[in-house]
Each structure stands twice: as structure tokens, then as C-alpha cells.
Write a protein that holds these residues in place. Sequence first.
Motif, PDB file in Angstrom:
ATOM      1  N   ALA A   1      15.666  -3.797  -0.166  1.00 12.87           N
ATOM      2  CA  ALA A   1      14.978  -3.627   1.113  1.00 12.87           C
ATOM      3  C   ALA A   1      13.719  -2.787   0.923  1.00 12.87           C
ATOM      4  CB  ALA A   1      15.895  -2.980   2.132  1.00 12.87           C
ATOM      5  N   GLY A   2      13.801  -1.785   0.032  1.00  9.01           N
ATOM      6  CA  GLY A   2      12.639  -0.950  -0.261  1.00  9.01           C
ATOM      7  C   GLY A   2      11.503  -1.780  -0.835  1.00  9.01           C
ATOM      8  N   VAL A   3      11.858  -2.724  -1.707  1.00 15.12           N
ATOM      9  CA  VAL A   3      10.839  -3.571  -2.319  1.00 15.12           C
ATOM     10  C   VAL A   3      10.190  -4.458  -1.262  1.00 15.12           C
ATOM     11  CG1 VAL A   3      10.486  -5.485  -3.921  1.00 15.12           C
ATOM     12  CG2 VAL A   3      11.850  -3.532  -4.619  1.00 15.12           C
ATOM     13  N   VAL A   4      10.996  -4.998  -0.359  1.00 12.07           N
ATOM     14  CA  VAL A   4      10.426  -5.820   0.711  1.00 12.07           C
ATOM     15  C   VAL A   4       9.495  -4.969   1.581  1.00 12.07           C
ATOM     16  CG1 VAL A   4      10.938  -7.179   2.769  1.00 12.07           C
ATOM     17  CG2 VAL A   4      12.399  -7.376   0.767  1.00 12.07           C
ATOM     18  N   ALA A   5       9.911  -3.715   1.809  1.00 11.74           N
ATOM     19  CA  ALA A   5       9.131  -2.836   2.681  1.00 11.74           C
ATOM     20  C   ALA A   5       7.751  -2.526   2.115  1.00 11.74           C
ATOM     21  CB  ALA A   5       9.892  -1.546   2.941  1.00 11.74           C
ATOM     22  N   THR A   6       7.541  -2.727   0.797  1.00 12.80           N
ATOM     23  CA  THR A   6       6.229  -2.406   0.217  1.00 12.80           C
ATOM     24  C   THR A   6       5.132  -3.289   0.792  1.00 12.80           C
ATOM     25  OG1 THR A   6       6.545  -3.928  -1.610  1.00 12.80           O
ATOM     26  CG2 THR A   6       7.184  -1.647  -1.972  1.00 12.80           C
ATOM     27  N   ARG A   7       5.506  -4.295   1.564  1.00  6.30           N
ATOM     28  CA  ARG A   7       4.472  -5.130   2.195  1.00  6.30           C
ATOM     29  C   ARG A   7       3.543  -4.322   3.088  1.00  6.30           C
ATOM     30  NH1 ARG A   7       8.123 -10.011   4.439  1.00  6.30           N
ATOM     31  NH2 ARG A   7       8.728 -10.901   2.462  1.00  6.30           N
ATOM     32  N   ILE A   8       4.004  -3.169   3.554  1.00  6.98           N
ATOM     33  CA  ILE A   8       3.134  -2.359   4.400  1.00  6.98           C
ATOM     34  C   ILE A   8       1.971  -1.781   3.618  1.00  6.98           C
ATOM     35  CG2 ILE A   8       4.885  -1.749   6.103  1.00  6.98           C
ATOM     36  CD1 ILE A   8       5.266   0.878   4.639  1.00  6.98           C
ATOM     37  N   ILE A   9       2.051  -1.792   2.269  1.00  3.68           N
ATOM     38  CA  ILE A   9       0.952  -1.266   1.455  1.00  3.68           C
ATOM     39  C   ILE A   9       0.009  -2.418   1.147  1.00  3.68           C
ATOM     40  CG2 ILE A   9       0.361  -0.118  -0.701  1.00  3.68           C
ATOM     41  CD1 ILE A   9       3.195   1.018  -0.712  1.00  3.68           C
ATOM     42  N   ASP A  10      -1.231  -2.358   1.649  1.00  2.40           N
ATOM     43  CA  ASP A  10      -2.080  -3.531   1.490  1.00  2.40           C
ATOM     44  C   ASP A  10      -3.013  -3.454   0.282  1.00  2.40           C
ATOM     45  OD1 ASP A  10      -3.801  -1.707   2.406  1.00  2.40           O
ATOM     46  OD2 ASP A  10      -4.507  -2.833   4.144  1.00  2.40           O
ATOM     47  N   SER A  11      -2.917  -2.402  -0.495  1.00  2.55           N
ATOM     48  CA  SER A  11      -3.736  -2.315  -1.693  1.00  2.55           C
ATOM     49  C   SER A  11      -2.931  -2.828  -2.889  1.00  2.55           C
ATOM     50  CB  SER A  11      -4.140  -0.863  -1.909  1.00  2.55           C
ATOM     51  OG  SER A  11      -4.699  -0.718  -3.173  1.00  2.55           O
ATOM     52  N   PRO A  12      -3.460  -3.805  -3.621  1.00  2.38           N
ATOM     53  CA  PRO A  12      -2.662  -4.456  -4.661  1.00  2.38           C
ATOM     54  C   PRO A  12      -2.051  -3.496  -5.687  1.00  2.38           C
ATOM     55  CG  PRO A  12      -4.747  -5.589  -4.352  1.00  2.38           C
ATOM     56  CD  PRO A  12      -4.804  -4.366  -3.496  1.00  2.38           C
ATOM     57  N   ARG A  13      -2.857  -2.553  -6.184  1.00  2.00           N
ATOM     58  CA  ARG A  13      -2.338  -1.699  -7.244  1.00  2.00           C
ATOM     59  C   ARG A  13      -1.208  -0.806  -6.725  1.00  2.00           C
ATOM     60  NH1 ARG A  13      -5.925   2.961  -9.753  1.00  2.00           N
ATOM     61  NH2 ARG A  13      -7.280   1.291 -10.458  1.00  2.00           N
ATOM     62  N   GLU A  14      -1.451  -0.167  -5.606  1.00  2.00           N
ATOM     63  CA  GLU A  14      -0.465   0.761  -5.058  1.00  2.00           C
ATOM     64  C   GLU A  14       0.818   0.036  -4.663  1.00  2.00           C
ATOM     65  OE1 GLU A  14      -3.597   0.953  -4.684  1.00  2.00           O
ATOM     66  OE2 GLU A  14      -4.220   3.040  -4.890  1.00  2.00           O
ATOM     67  N   ARG A  15       0.666  -1.221  -4.233  1.00  4.63           N
ATOM     68  CA  ARG A  15       1.865  -1.962  -3.854  1.00  4.63           C
ATOM     69  C   ARG A  15       2.720  -2.236  -5.093  1.00  4.63           C
ATOM     70  NH1 ARG A  15       3.056  -7.758  -1.638  1.00  4.63           N
ATOM     71  NH2 ARG A  15       5.242  -7.336  -1.239  1.00  4.63           N
TER      72      ARG A  15
END
Lengths: 254, 470, 345
Positions: free
Chosen positions: B191-205
Motif C-alpha cells: 500500500a505504501g508503494v501505491v501511495a507514492t503516486r502522490i509524489i509527482d517528481s520521477p526521481r523522488e518517487r
Amino acid sequence: MEKYSACDTCGHFNAQGLQKLGVKVEEVDYVIALAGNPNTGKSTVFNSLTGLRQHTGNWPGKTVIRAEGAYAYNDKKYKLIDLPGTYSLLSTSDDEEVARNFILFGKPDVTVVVVDASRLERNLNLVLQILEITDKAVLCLNLMDEAERNNISIDQRTLSRDLGIPVVATSARYNRGIPELIQTIEGVANGSIKCKAHHVINIPKNIKKATNNLVVELEKQFPKLPNKSWIALRLLQGDERIIKALESGELIVE
Amino acid sequence: MSKKVENIVEFANELRWQIGDELHDHLTESIYADAAKIASASVSTENSKKSFRLDAKIDKIVTSKIWGFPIMFLVLALVLWITIIGANYPSSMLATLLLDNVHPILKSFAASIGMPWWLDGFLIDGVYLALAWVIAVMLPPMAIFFPLFTMLEDFGYLPRVAFNMDYLFKKTGAHGKQALTMSMGFGCNAAGVVATRIIDSPRERLIAIITNNFSLCNGRWPTQILIATIFIGAVVPSSLSGFASVSAVISIAILGIGFMFLSSWLLTKTVLKGEVSTFNLELPPYRPPRIWKTIYTSLIDRTLIVLWRAMVFAVPAGAIIWLISNIYIGDESIAAWIINSLDGFGLILGLNGVILLAYIVAIPANEIVIPTILMLTVMVTGISGGEGAGVMFELDSVNETATILRAGGWTLLTAVNVMLFSLLHNPCSTTIYTIYKETKSVKWTVIASLLPLIMGFVVTFLVAQIWRVF
Amino acid sequence: MSYNPIIMLILFFVFLAIFLILFRPVKGYYWILKNSLKQNKKIVIEDILKQLYHCEISDKEVGIEFLSGVLKSKDTNILEAVKEMEAKDLISTQGNSIKLNTSGREYALKIIRVHRLWEKYLAEKTGYDKKEWHDRAELMEHKLDEKATNILASELGNPMFDPHGDPIPTQTGEIVELGGVTLSSLKRYDIGKIIHIEDEPDVIYRQILAENIHIGSYIRVIENNSKRVVFYAEGEEFILAPIVAANVTVLTIDNEEEIDKDLVRLSSLKENETGEIISISKESRGEARRRLLDLGFVKGSKVSLDLTGPMNNPRGYHIKGTTIALRNEQAIHILIKKSSQNGKV
């Protein structure tokens, strides 16, 4: 409450007119795209139209995957596409690509742009960009309840006149204004409401000149191409996807 | 490319040269200028300052220099505490139902219709048990954790956490929003991995995706607590044993955060250097959360989807666990053979063959690691207890569990290293699959899977050697 | 137990050390070896052409010793290359001095074109740090052929300048004249606009970067002597050593009216202060710049500082009805004019 909706209390409307179809999307009559900035309650509008319950977070950029749903109204079936929330269509992030490409190549019958009524100016950035691409659009002034709490009032008639598209005020969280939205979508879809979308006028002279030159050239080479000035602008920005589309001819309407 | 298109593109390039490189700037400026004009014609505001103030006041408190961090840690601790305590009861109820009641019924039913022993064992002891275990241990904490978290999200508090934490994350090249995906990882890494969608910068995601596994997830908390209670609690006076074991578990979780920062930093300095990095964070207005709707959607959207994926992966795992314990090559079962060959490597790491095998076959879900270890230990040591070859089990009594583990040669070092290895090993298969779906890249999936495993090997190895020197 | 933990530990650290020595980023022997293997004749020739071109621009005499010094190569290697270049009519030698021929100059411009385009590419489309652009472009300039270069150029929108402010030669080898003078040559009270920051040598470039000096900034010199150059830009005072200032090129401006004296960086906005955005510095580029614009950080927008946060970084700015958090590293790229005290948005 009545202020928002006369149809909420009307049994006829709810019982026979609207049917929420959830994910059953086959043989649809109209395709509706749902666009908007992040955090404007776009997914809530989507849910109240389709009866689906997509998660809506108080988070900019929640919906990343495109979601689809459907409803039927007055014997017509509508497919609704919830596009990712974006601030703009001019940059090149994945979300914007998805949203932009659908509005452009998916050729939706109506594009509903959901905006936060308390932050109209900021949201108009996206609205105006969408209006550069498509004429058939409806502005959904969502979160009206918050705007009222903040003592913000919006003259919908002026706004509608300035933008050249119908404007519907909603509070999707409380299901207010949704019937009017459905009716307006129907009107734009079947052509009984005519739109004449606003186009950005303040473009600097040198850009305007370059665009016009390019439009002339496009006119010669691709006479059937719709929306040439916008495509000219994209070509000026070196948009690879548009060049590809020119090549494949997918932009041409018969 | 056709001549027509080529000509147009060339012409466009030529024109661009005349305009200069500020096209996007000018365009955005003119659109905003139009927007301002249109908005000012139709929007009227009266004394709007008043209502803005409530949001601003909350913001001043939750992002203040004094209260910002304490409020944040309190909220996180509260959510975790409610989850762990609250999940105990429904978990044990589900376990009693599915393992103690339904399992014997299925067994006797199978016997009554004369099912051959191998089919009965394969289906009921292997597949069913793994499935039942995953449901019993996984469902309750997730059903509590996700709605709580979603409620905070709906309210609008989470972006403020990202705002507060960004400075720390920036130091390692990450995005403040990673604080949230990391916290989400305490519930479930997938679920944490799915939640990374909120990060819109490719590297940080990508950083957030790859390092999410360092958050000790719900499936691993019970392992940590059990082992800490048995081994860490035992080395201090009994009055302090509760405190010591809790501190040990919390230290492991904090160590995980440390490793998350370390690997974020390593990744930015090496493989992720060239990925585009941007930062922006909108702080949306607070909105009262709608409790029932939140519970409903977070159950459907997060809990059930993750549970379903885990179940899909648990079925083959249960089957494999049963098969390797019951298929013999010569006089040894496959399991025993693998354990013997892994033992040497395991000992260097301060672990043993049983533990390594358990982590290999229990890749679908960390929840079944302890039952598998117990079953395998009983099998290879030949002590009494357990339910038979390939039948996972757990004991109600901590003391009996301790007896079995000690019989399997466990020492305090083994316990410490199992706790470390439970934190630092490859993500469960559900998470690996999710990482692949989110990144659509084999490269990043492999890095995300192997990085923590290698760290786990190195850390347990070092601890084991240093332990043995002293 | 049949093994000794101390020996295991020692073994581990030995392996770790070997691994680090070999694969340490940039300075690891593996990378050095990999790069040195590529030092073939073509690269030596191209590097010499580039040096000759740069020296021609600055009217410097070039001999073999100079080249071997700059390129860190043996005299014999250079001599061999020079002979071959002469045979190919790229250069001509008179005594000890080497001069470019027309075809040599064209060749040099092609290399420079690739180098600067690649730097532009790295700046616009990737996340590599500024400090790495030059070295990566040094490698790439020998790799891209003409066709690939032209595709790259059109993908980037045929840019005119690289991120350091250097002009990029066109396909046909035309190059814009840069002009300007070095910052170190300015006198007290001179005003001007920074148009170029030299990225070589690396040590000096890093010092300039550390000071957060941007291309496009308007400056006013307030002190210039043999010890230091002091100037004002964007509401802040900068102090540079003359040798460092010599690597910054400035276009001087005679008319004082042209520069905005009140221009300050958004990062200097204090609580309860309001400002109006004037421009975004060229240092903010690519995706990051477009994002800022999309979020409403455009010319003419009113902005105020909303939240400072527990760490003072990032800070929340109120703009067009919403609070947007920006890191201070971004806020220094946004130039504003502060409104009169206590102004409201």
C-alpha cells in the motif's frame, strides 16, 4: 438547498431519468471526459454521477490511473472518464500526457472541467487550456459550499458568457447541483446547448505572428486539421506527440 | 516521416528560433492574465479574511517550531498503537475460527469422503492453512490502520506532515511526501508503494518506492514482538522484561527509518542521479472527513485489494511449503536437504538454515514466517509438538514457542539477527509485484528487491562476527 | 565452530575496500580505466581542435607544450596527432605555433555544438547536478554523430544558448557573438547583467555555484580591488575573489533606468510581507520551471509568506488563493518586488 437544485425533490427525475450504471460500460452513446485541477473534488463528482466509490483523498493528485464509469439519462448511455488531476496541460509529466491525449485523441463528446469555486482564478489556467483544444465543454463550479463559507460569490452568468461554455454550480459532496450538471452535459452532448469557447487573447505579438505563419502552412498541407492554431502552438514547442499525430493522421476529423 | 510533416516541423523549428526559448513562460503568463481578468469579472469576495483564518490558525499550530514535530509523532504513535492493540482481538478470533475450528472440520470432511492423504495434505494443510493464516494476521490490522490513515488524509493533515518533514528528507535527496508513504508502509509496504503516486517528481518517487520496504510493516510487527518477548525480555530482570522487549521492537523500527534515509541518500548519489527532480507541494484547505465513507472506501480500495493480492500469492506458497516437507529424495525431505545446505551460510550470518528457508518460502507474506519456522524446526530436530510435516502452526503459549526455538539451537544472537533480518530482507511478493506495476521496470524492481536483502546479509553478518569476537 | 570471526571480519573489510577502490563513483579505478581505454586518437584530435578554437577566440598562441599541458597527455602523442591533423588539412603549423584551417574550425564548431547541446539536454531533461554537466558533455561530444546531434537539437527546440550562457553553434556552423566583459574588470558603481558563467576550471566554477550567482541577474559593483570584488544583485551582497570574478561575464548597461533596484528574491520575503512576482531566473529550468509557472508563479502574481514551518525550509507561500510550499533553493530563483508594508493579497 433549493437554490442548488429543483430536481432533487423531483421524484420523476431521480426515478426515471437517471440511472447510475457503475462500471457497466458497453455500447455508450456519449463519452464524457472529466478534467480538473488536483484537489477540486473531481473524483467526488465522478462518484456521484456513476454511483462508484472511488477513493477521494484530500491530496493533490490522487487519481493517477484513468478511471471509467457510466450512467444513463433519458435513454442515453454516457461513459465517464475520470482523468488525472493536473495543474496544466503544457508540461510533460505522465499525468498531463494522459489527460491531454484523452481530450485530444479520445475525442470525448463533452469535457467537464471541475474547478474549485474558491480558487477560480488559479483553476481557470487549466480551463482556458482545455478550451483551446475543445469547444464542447462544461464548467463545473464545485465546492460551492466552501466558497459560500468563505463569502465568495460567483456570477455564473458572466462567467459563462466570458468563457463561452455553460457553467453549473455544484457541491458534489452533498449531491447538490448534480442533476443540473447531468442535464447540461446532455444539452452539450446532443447539441442543444451551443458552445463558443473563449480563446486566450493576451498572447505576445511575436508568438502570435509565428503561430499565424504556421497556421497558414498547416492550412496548405493539412486542410482538414481541426484546431490549427493550438496545434501550431504545440509544434512551436516541439511536442513530439503532436508531430507523431500529424504523421499518423489521427487528428484529422472526417 | 513524410515530406509534408517534415516540412512543417522544419518550419516550426525555424520560427522557434525567432521567438526564443521563452515560449512556455509567455504562454503561461498570458493564460493567467486572461484567467485573472475573467475571474475578477465574476467573483466577488466579502470579508473573506475571517474564514481563511481558521485554516491558517490550524496551520500555524501544526507546522510550528515547537508543536509541529511532537504533534506529528503523537499522531503516528497513536495510529500504530490503536492498530497493534486493536488488531489483537479480532486476529485471535479469526485464528481460532479459521485454524482451530474450520481446519479440523475440513480435515474430517476430507477423511469422510476418503480423500488420499497427499491431496488432503496438499490442499488443506498446505494451501488452506497459508490462506487462513494470511487472512487472520493481515486483515484486522489493515482494516484498522487504513481507515485511520485515510481519515487523516481526508482531513488534510498529511500534506502538513510532508511540509514539516521535507527538510530532513531533502538532505537525503528525497521528497517530504515520502514521510507519508513511509508511514503508510508501517501498515503495508504494498500500500505504501501505491501511495507514492502522490509524489509527482520521477526521481523522488522512485526513491520512495525502493525504500518503502524499510518501514516495518504490519506483517512483521508480530514477529518482532514475539521474538523480543522470548529472547530480549529474558535477559533482563523480569520486572523490566516488558519494557526491554518493547524498546527492542521500537529500536528496530527506528533502525528501519535510519536505513531508509541511508539508502535514499545512496540512491540519489548513484543510480538515480540522472532522473528528473522537481518539488512542489500544495497545502489544500482542511475538510471535515466523512467517517463512514472513509471506512468504506479505504476498506474497498486499500485493504481488500492488498489482501486479495496477498491471498493470491499465499496459495502457491502454502502448496510449496507442504510439498517440500513431504517429498523425499532418498531418506531426506526436500526441506531438510535445503536446510542442511543453507545451514553453513546461515550460521555465518548468525541465523540458521531453517530461518533462511522459511524466508524463502514465506516470500508471499511475512505473516507466515513464524509458523513456517516452527514447523520446520520441529521437523528437523524431531522433537515432539507441532502438527506434522508441512503443517504450519503457532502456539498460544509463548513459553512453548520458546522451548521449540531453543531446541532448534536459537540463542540471543539468533534472536537479534532474526529481528534484524525481518527488517532487512527482500519485500514480500505482493510488494515486489506492486513495485513492478508502479514502475513498469524490471531494473527498479530488482534493485528494490535486492538492496534490502544485501543490506540484511551485511548487517547480520557484521553483528554475528562482532558478537562472536566478544 | 570451525572458523574465526575476526578473520571473517577482516576478509569482509578487505573485500569492501577493494570494491570501493574499484567502483567508487568517478574516482574508482574501474571508471578511470574505462575512460582511459577510450582515449583513442579521434578523441585526442577533437580535444586539440577544441583547444585551438578557444585559443583563437582569445588570441592566444598555441604550441605543442601548451596542448600537452592542457590535455594532460604526452608530448609524443600530441605531436603524432598534430602531424595527422596537418595531413588532413585541419591545421597548419608555422614554427612552434599551430593555427586552425577552415575545415578544422568547422570540425571544432561541430564538437562544441554537441558539447553545448548535451549540456542543455542535461539541464532541461535530466536531474543531473550542474557540477556534472561539463564532464558528461566532455564524454558525449566525441560520441554523437551529426544526424543524432540534429535530432537532439530539434528535440530541445534548437536552443541558442547552453545553460552557462555560451552560444550554441548552428548546424551550419554559425555562432552568435557573446560580447560582454569580465566581472573583475568592472569599476565601482558599474552596473550590468550576467550573461555567462564559465564552467572551467572546475574549482572556480564550484565556488561560483556555491554563491548562488545566476545568469540573467542584474548587478551593481560596489567595490573592486586586488583583494575582492563586491557587488549587489537581487537584494543580496556577493563577495568574490578577483580570480573567481574573472570567470563571470557581464554585459554592462549605461542607462541606470533599465535595472530594477527593488528586485529581490522570493526567499527574502518575511512574514506578513507581500510581493509581486517580476520574473523567474534562468537558473530554474526544464520541468521544474514549467511546474512553477503552472502553479501560478507567473509575472504579476501577488505572493505572500504564509508558513515558515519548523525548519524554515520549505516555506508556504500564499499565491492565487492557495498555499504552495517551495524549498528555499527554489525561492531564490523567483524575483519579486516587495509591496509597501502591510499590503494585503
